[in-house]
Write an enzyme that holds these catalytic residues in place. Structure first.
Site, short mmCIF file in Angstrom:
data_model
loop_
_atom_site.label_atom_id
_atom_site.label_comp_id
_atom_site.label_asym_id
_atom_site.label_seq_id
_atom_site.Cartn_x
_atom_site.Cartn_y
_atom_site.Cartn_z
N GLU A 79 4.85 49.48 -4.68
CA GLU A 79 5.53 50.63 -4.09
C GLU A 79 6.37 50.11 -2.93
OE1 GLU A 79 4.39 54.23 -1.09
OE2 GLU A 79 2.99 53.89 -2.75
N ARG B 103 11.39 52.15 4.29
CA ARG B 103 11.30 52.02 5.74
C ARG B 103 12.29 51.00 6.28
NH1 ARG B 103 4.75 51.96 7.03
NH2 ARG B 103 4.25 53.95 6.02
N LYS C 230 -0.77 62.16 -3.47
CA LYS C 230 -1.19 61.13 -2.53
C LYS C 230 -2.00 61.79 -1.41
CE LYS C 230 1.04 57.91 0.75
NZ LYS C 230 2.35 57.35 1.15
#
Length: 319
Positions: free
Chosen positions: A41, A45, A129
């Site tokens: 994943e 960022r 999640k």
């Protein structure tokens, strides 16, 4: 369930990766593959996320690549255009989630309360999640919060590490776990990809928990099997327990009444998760023998693999 989400569940662990330089993407992906965990994943960022996803999907097609920390629809479009196969967001942004659903893009939005779970159920999401997992209350919160809801599973992320991984994965509503302990920023920036491979292998080993369970010994008939079991009992005080097809002498020896697979018998290997173990072995080109599957209460508890070691077949056991 969507095939991509199914694959995530089979793999069991999702490495959450922050890449500062796109040139680190390929060796990072290779390190994960070498560590027997072909999934990443890549978080949005950093400015290198989009290019990193492009590199990984082009150069390492066997790696399942998704995009994380996706906050806007525009980022979804960039991630998917770059090759991302799934989208992960830290919170429940209806615009992001609805766009993904409308465009058949697997998405796991972040949740940590019942209201958000119900928002997911309203949209018929099957996996979400749980974030930030440990800071929100950890496994105790997840167990109590998820109790009223069926048909939905969770990917705890945030504070997951080698010490609590097995506890989370043992909960039947946990689909997989996300974590970054095997792909720490300093390991990537310093180019220590060998350590990433080692930590990844360690994580996979912890998840599967392979252990020797017992040795199976083939005999030609019931009488010979009983003689062998009695000899083991006589010599070593192993208690005898007879079943329909075999006789156990203590927990370590199973004497088969009528010769089965393996020239000499079998080696039983116990695992924490037999389904993930099967997926792992298939990645190593080991076939499964479905006709040997045994179930209890509708759940798979044992199965042979198409492999022998020195005349002993191998079968998996669910712990």
């Amino acid at each position: 369930m969507n095939k991509i989400l199914e694959k995530i569940g089979e793999l069991g662990i999702v490495p959450v990766v922050k890449i500062e330089k796109a040139e680190d993407a390929f060796p990072l992906g290779k390190a994960l593959i070498d560590g027997n965990l072909p999934i990443a994943e890549i978080t949005f960022r950093t400015s290198a996320a989009e290019e990193s996803i492009k590199t990984l999907t082009k150069e390492l097609p066997q790696l399942l690549v998704g995009a994380g920390t996706v906050l806007t629809v525009e980022q979804v479009k960039k991630a998917v255009s770059a090759g991302a196969k799934f989208i992960v967001s830290p919170g429940f942004n209806p615009k992001v989630v609805d766009y993904c659903i409308e465009n058949s893009i697997p998405v796991t939005p972040g949740i940590n309360n019942p209201t958000q779970i119900e928002m997911a159920l309203e949209r018929e999401l099957e996996v979400v999640k749980f974030f930030p997992a440990e800071a929100s209350g950890g496994l105790p919160l997840l167990e109590s919060m998820s109790a009223p809801y069926s048909g939905i599973k969770f990917i705890p992320t945030g504070g997951i590490n080698l010490n609590n991984l097995s506890s989370y994965l043992s909960y039947n509503k946990v689909h997989a776990c996300g974590g970054s302990w095997m792909v720490k920023d300093n390991l990537i920036s310093s180019g220590n990809f060998a350590e990433i491979t080692r930590l990844t292998q360690e994580a996979v080993s912890t998840m599967l928990g392979f252990e020797f369970a017992h040795l199976g010994i083939n005999e030609e008939d019931k009488d010979k099997a009983l003689n062998s079991a009695n000899l083991l009992s006589h010599l070593f005080y192993f208690p005898i327990k007879e079943g329909a097809s075999s006789i156990f002498a203590g927990p370590g020896f199973e004497v088969i009444k009528n010769k089965f697979l393996g020239e000499h018998g079998h080696i039983a290997i116990a695992t924490k998760d037999i389904h993930r173990a099967i997926s792992y072995l298939k990645m190593k080109s080991v076939s499964i023998l479905p006709e040997t599957a045994k179930e209890k209460d509708g759940k798979l508890i044992a199965i042979y693999v198409d492999q022998e070691v020195s005349g002993f077949a191998i079968h998996l056991l669910q712990k």
